[in-house]
Design a protein around this motif. Sequence first.
Motif, mmCIF file in Angstrom:
data_model
loop_
_atom_site.group_PDB
_atom_site.id
_atom_site.type_symbol
_atom_site.label_atom_id
_atom_site.label_comp_id
_atom_site.label_asym_id
_atom_site.label_seq_id
_atom_site.Cartn_x
_atom_site.Cartn_y
_atom_site.Cartn_z
ATOM 1 N N PRO A 189 64.034 -40.101 3.303
ATOM 2 C CA PRO A 189 65.192 -39.377 2.762
ATOM 3 C C PRO A 189 65.181 -37.889 3.097
ATOM 4 N N THR A 190 63.996 -37.285 3.159
ATOM 5 C CA THR A 190 63.934 -35.845 3.460
ATOM 6 C C THR A 190 62.780 -35.539 4.413
ATOM 7 N N GLY A 191 62.901 -34.388 5.040
ATOM 8 C CA GLY A 191 61.828 -33.923 5.909
ATOM 9 C C GLY A 191 60.555 -33.675 5.127
ATOM 10 N N GLY B 44 58.731 -36.832 4.704
ATOM 11 C CA GLY B 44 58.099 -37.219 5.967
ATOM 12 C C GLY B 44 56.816 -36.433 6.203
ATOM 13 N N ASN B 45 56.880 -35.113 6.016
ATOM 14 C CA ASN B 45 55.679 -34.287 6.190
ATOM 15 C C ASN B 45 54.589 -34.705 5.212
ATOM 16 N N GLU B 46 54.962 -34.910 3.968
ATOM 17 C CA GLU B 46 53.945 -35.184 2.939
ATOM 18 C C GLU B 46 53.324 -36.563 3.103
ATOM 19 N N GLY C 94 54.422 -21.493 7.378
ATOM 20 C CA GLY C 94 54.849 -22.876 7.606
ATOM 21 C C GLY C 94 55.521 -23.532 6.402
ATOM 22 N N HIS C 95 56.400 -24.474 6.701
ATOM 23 C CA HIS C 95 57.175 -25.160 5.668
ATOM 24 C C HIS C 95 56.286 -25.943 4.703
ATOM 25 N N VAL C 96 55.311 -26.668 5.247
ATOM 26 C CA VAL C 96 54.461 -27.519 4.405
ATOM 27 C C VAL C 96 53.732 -26.668 3.359
ATOM 28 N N LEU D 27 51.572 -28.342 12.950
ATOM 29 C CA LEU D 27 52.354 -27.418 13.785
ATOM 30 C C LEU D 27 53.827 -27.494 13.365
ATOM 31 N N GLU D 28 54.614 -26.513 13.779
ATOM 32 C CA GLU D 28 56.044 -26.488 13.415
ATOM 33 C C GLU D 28 56.863 -26.013 14.614
ATOM 34 N N ASN D 29 57.823 -26.833 15.047
ATOM 35 C CA ASN D 29 58.640 -26.489 16.227
ATOM 36 C C ASN D 29 60.060 -27.037 16.027
ATOM 37 N N HIS E 295 59.877 -22.974 14.725
ATOM 38 C CA HIS E 295 59.297 -22.429 13.505
ATOM 39 C C HIS E 295 60.396 -21.739 12.704
ATOM 40 N N ASN E 296 60.654 -22.300 11.541
ATOM 41 C CA ASN E 296 61.791 -21.845 10.732
ATOM 42 C C ASN E 296 61.697 -20.362 10.365
ATOM 43 N N PHE E 297 60.652 -19.978 9.645
ATOM 44 C CA PHE E 297 60.625 -18.610 9.118
ATOM 45 C C PHE E 297 60.073 -17.583 10.110
ATOM 46 N N SER F 127 69.546 -34.299 9.350
ATOM 47 C CA SER F 127 70.558 -33.635 8.515
ATOM 48 C C SER F 127 70.562 -32.118 8.672
ATOM 49 N N LYS F 128 70.035 -31.625 9.781
ATOM 50 C CA LYS F 128 70.158 -30.179 10.057
ATOM 51 C C LYS F 128 71.154 -30.019 11.200
ATOM 52 N N GLY F 129 70.718 -29.404 12.283
ATOM 53 C CA GLY F 129 71.655 -29.148 13.369
ATOM 54 C C GLY F 129 72.313 -30.399 13.938
ATOM 55 N N GLY G 106 68.734 -37.453 5.758
ATOM 56 C CA GLY G 106 67.702 -38.203 6.456
ATOM 57 C C GLY G 106 66.865 -37.457 7.461
ATOM 58 N N SER G 107 65.614 -37.869 7.509
ATOM 59 C CA SER G 107 64.673 -37.424 8.531
ATOM 60 C C SER G 107 63.945 -38.663 9.029
ATOM 61 N N MET G 108 63.214 -38.489 10.132
ATOM 62 C CA MET G 108 62.461 -39.610 10.697
ATOM 63 C C MET G 108 61.004 -39.190 10.842
#
Length: 345
Positions: free
Chosen positions: A56-58, A61-63, A82-84, A137-139, A141-143, A201-203, A209-211
């Motif tokens: 349902p969410t990114g 998925g990360n967690e 990082g987001h996590v 890693l994050e790609n 990178h949001n922030f 559900s972003k760009g 949803g995320s995968m």
Amino acid sequence: MIDLRSDTVTKPSDKMRAAMAAAEVGDDVFGEDPTVNRLQERAAQVFEKEAALFVPTGSMGNEIAVKLHTKPGHEIVIEERGHVLNYELGAAALISGVTIRPVKSGDGSGHLTWEEIEPALHINQAYYVAPTALICLENTHNFAGGSVMTADHCAAVCEKAHAVGLPVHMDGSRIFNAAVALNTNVADLTRHCDSVMFTLSKGLGAPVGSMLLGTRAFIDEARTLRKRLGGGMRQIGILAAAGLIALEDGPKRLYEDHENARALAEGLAEIPGISIDRSKVQTNIVIFDVSGTGTTAGEICRRLKDAGVLAIGISKTQVRMVTHCDVKRADVDKTVTVVAGLLSE
Ligand SMILES: *Cc1c(COP(=O)(O)O)cnc(C)c1O
């Protein structure tokens, strides 16, 4: 309103809504939703991974990935913005019982080099030191402003990590933006990662949803964990139908968002008091500093809202604007005019 708060604010297109209405569905907890199955197969094919799971969410998925790669008491390494670490509300500690070791990115890109990661690792150290179990890693990178990590950079980190027995998870929420900016594909950008998450559900424009992607064995375990976390869903072919369109059509037009972000950055750079490093605007995120305006990011965002533009203050001095499929070039031009007018008052 011109909504530049995030690329999550997009509304599903007419084509998506029609596909959602017509979607063939079944009970996905029984693995019987044909549209979800198609989305998962297609995502795995696009990323050249064995299997994929709709989540349902990114964040979920990360967690799930963090949980599957670690044991309680372990440590994971991530870039400090990082987001996590910063935007998942301590979920890694809560769900997986791990601590997170943040590492500063020397060049500010948010993309750690192996030389930066290595000193933070605990491998074969004394029994009273929490062992490192995962590198995240994050790609893009949001922030760090939507900065891109090249395929070579990612491959180099993965190769070194694997050599010391560590798995690598890619938070690729906006990995398609990176692929477009680098003129490559998402499979090459994530080839050596043990697991990958990307967001529909972003760009890419889906409503939800995320995968999560990885080996078949990893995804089988991920499905169990998703259920345990309360994420076992039923006739979600309705959502997967939108996701399939996001996956096929979404990436093709991301270059427009990047052009709009560049135009926005160029316009903003001309405004006295605003400072912005245009070389850092690589994808669809524009972060600019307002220290020179004599007011705060929060105050500027409040006044922008009154003028019909929504943005987010990510610190006292920094404003973030994100372009997406519901933002047109004219909206960008209007935003620049509004910001300039507001700051000249
Ligand atoms: C948006 C985002 C996520 C996931 O966010 P959700 O709101 O949980 O879907 C994860 N990582 C990054 C880098 C993001 O920008």
